[in-house]
Design an enzyme around this catalytic site. Structure first.
Site, mmCIF file in Angstrom:
data_model
loop_
_atom_site.group_PDB
_atom_site.id
_atom_site.type_symbol
_atom_site.label_atom_id
_atom_site.label_comp_id
_atom_site.label_asym_id
_atom_site.label_seq_id
_atom_site.Cartn_x
_atom_site.Cartn_y
_atom_site.Cartn_z
ATOM 1 N N ARG A 121 -3.879 0.696 2.827
ATOM 2 C CA ARG A 121 -2.952 -0.146 1.643
ATOM 3 C C ARG A 121 -2.520 0.902 0.379
ATOM 4 O O ARG A 121 -1.262 0.957 -0.755
ATOM 5 C CB ARG A 121 -4.739 0.165 0.654
ATOM 6 C CG ARG A 121 -4.978 1.534 0.435
ATOM 7 C CD ARG A 121 -6.995 0.812 -0.291
ATOM 8 N NE ARG A 121 -6.666 -0.194 -1.726
ATOM 9 C CZ ARG A 121 -6.386 0.605 -2.402
ATOM 10 N NH1 ARG A 121 -6.882 2.168 -2.655
ATOM 11 N NH2 ARG A 121 -6.362 0.256 -4.279
ATOM 12 N N ASP A 158 -7.624 3.796 -8.883
ATOM 13 C CA ASP A 158 -9.000 3.978 -8.300
ATOM 14 C C ASP A 158 -10.218 5.459 -7.808
ATOM 15 O O ASP A 158 -9.096 6.328 -8.509
ATOM 16 C CB ASP A 158 -8.420 4.101 -6.699
ATOM 17 C CG ASP A 158 -7.301 2.859 -6.577
ATOM 18 O OD1 ASP A 158 -7.051 1.781 -7.114
ATOM 19 O OD2 ASP A 158 -6.750 3.405 -5.079
#
Length: 273
Positions: free
Chosen positions: A161, A176
Site C-alpha cells: 500500500r 496512518d
C-alpha cells in the site's frame, strides 16, 4: 516491485490476488511469484523437514530444498533484470515489524519471503544468504503461528500500500498510525463519515468547522489520547521534549505524572507498582 514467496502451501497466498494487492498485481506495480518448496525435493516423499540435532520435539526444515530453491529463484530473477533482492524471514524470534520497517521494505525493488513451518528453518540457510544479500528476520507479534504464510500476507499488504500509485489517494497513508512525522509513535484517532447524526450520535463539531488548524489539533489530541490509553509503551519511548502543552494536559488528565527531573513521564500503572 518483485515479490517471491517460497512455501509448502503456496495456495495459502491466494489473498494476494484480491483487494489493493490484487489490483497492484493487475496493474503491474507488484510482480508476484509463488513457489512450492517441494519442487526442490528429490525423494519420493518430497521431504522438507527432519528431526532436530540435540533432540527435542518438532521438526526442522532442511537446508537442501531451501538452498536449491533460493539459488534458482535468485538466478531467474537476475536473468529477468531484477536487482537488489532482500530475503524476508517471518519468525517470532525476529525484529518487530513496524510501520518504519514497512516503509523501508517498500523502497526495496525485490523481496524474497521464506515462510517456515514446523520449528523453523535450519539456521545455516539464513547465515548462508546473509553473506550474499540483506536478510531481515521479522516478527509480526509476540505469538506463534502454525506457519509464516499469514505473516507474509500481513507484511505484503503493509508494504504494497506504500508503493507509488497503489492507493487511490497518495496522501491516504500520511495520517496512518505510526506514520513518519506528526503521527510517529502514535495510533490514529477516531474517524467519521456521513451521515452527521446516527442513532442519536453526532460527530465532533470541530470536524464540521472547516478550520484546518483546529481539525489538525483535534486529530493530534485524539491520537495522543488513544495512544496513552492503549499503547502506553509508545508514549514512554517518546522524548518528553516533544510533548507540547496540550500533550502534557492530556497525560495529566489520564493520570500520568512527570518524573522529578521532568525528563520522563510515568504511566499510572507504573506509579502504582
Amino acid at each position: 516491485m518483485r515479490l517471491d514467496v517460497v512455501s509448502i502451501f503456496p495456495e495459502y497466498l491466494e489473498p494476494l490476488n484480491v483487494s489493493l494487492v490484487g489490483k497492484a498485481r493487475a496493474r503491474g506495480q507488484l510482480d508476484v511469484h509463488l513457489h512450492d518448496l517441494r519442487q526442490w525435493t528429490y525423494d519420493r516423499h518430497n521431504t522438507v523437514d527432519d528431526t532436530p540435532y540435540g533432540g527435542g520435539p518438532g521438526m526442522v526444515m532442511k537446508t537442501e530444498p531451501w538452498g536449491d530453491a533460493l539459488d534458482q529463484i535468485m538466478a531467474d530473477g537476475y536473468e529477468t533484470g531484477a536487482q537488489g533482492p532482500v530475503m524476508v524471514v517471518p519468525t517470532p524470534s525476529g525484529r518487530p515489524f513496524t510501520q518504519e520497517l514497512a516503509v523501508e521494505l517498500s523502497q526495496r525493488p525485490w523481496l524474497i519471503f521464506t515462510p517456515a513451518r514446523y520449528e523453523g528453518i535450519d539456521r545455516r540457510v539464513m547465515d548462508e544468504y546473509a553473506t550474499r544479500i540483506p536478510v531481515y528476520e521479522v516478527s509480526i507479534g509476540d505469538y506463534v503461528l502454525a506457519g509464516g504464510e499469514a505473516a507474509v500476507l500481513v507484511i505484503t499488504e503493509a508494504v504494497a500500500r506504500l508503493l507509488p500509485g497503489v492507493l487511490g489517494n497518495a496522501e491516504s497513508h500520511r495520517d496512518d498510525s505510526f506514520a513518519p512525522g506528526a503521527m510517529a509513535n502514535l495510533l490514529e484517532g477516531p474517524v467519521y463519515t456521513k451521515p452527521p447524526e446516527w442513532r442519536g450520535r453526532t460527530i465532533p463539531d470541530v470536524l464540521l468547522s472547516g478550520h484546518h488548524g483546529k481539525i489538525a489539533r483535534w486529530r493530534r489530541d485524539e491520537a495522543f489520547r488513544r495512544t496513552a490509553l492503549h499503547r502506553p509503551d509508545l508514549i514512554e519511548r517518546c522524548d518528553p521534549a516533544a510533548f507540547d502543552k496540550k500533550d502534557r494536559e492530556i497525560l495529566s488528565m489520564l493520570g500520568w505524572a512527570p518524573e522529578p527531573d521532568g525528563r520522563f513521564w510515568r504511566r499510572p500503572q507504573a506509579m502504582e507498582e
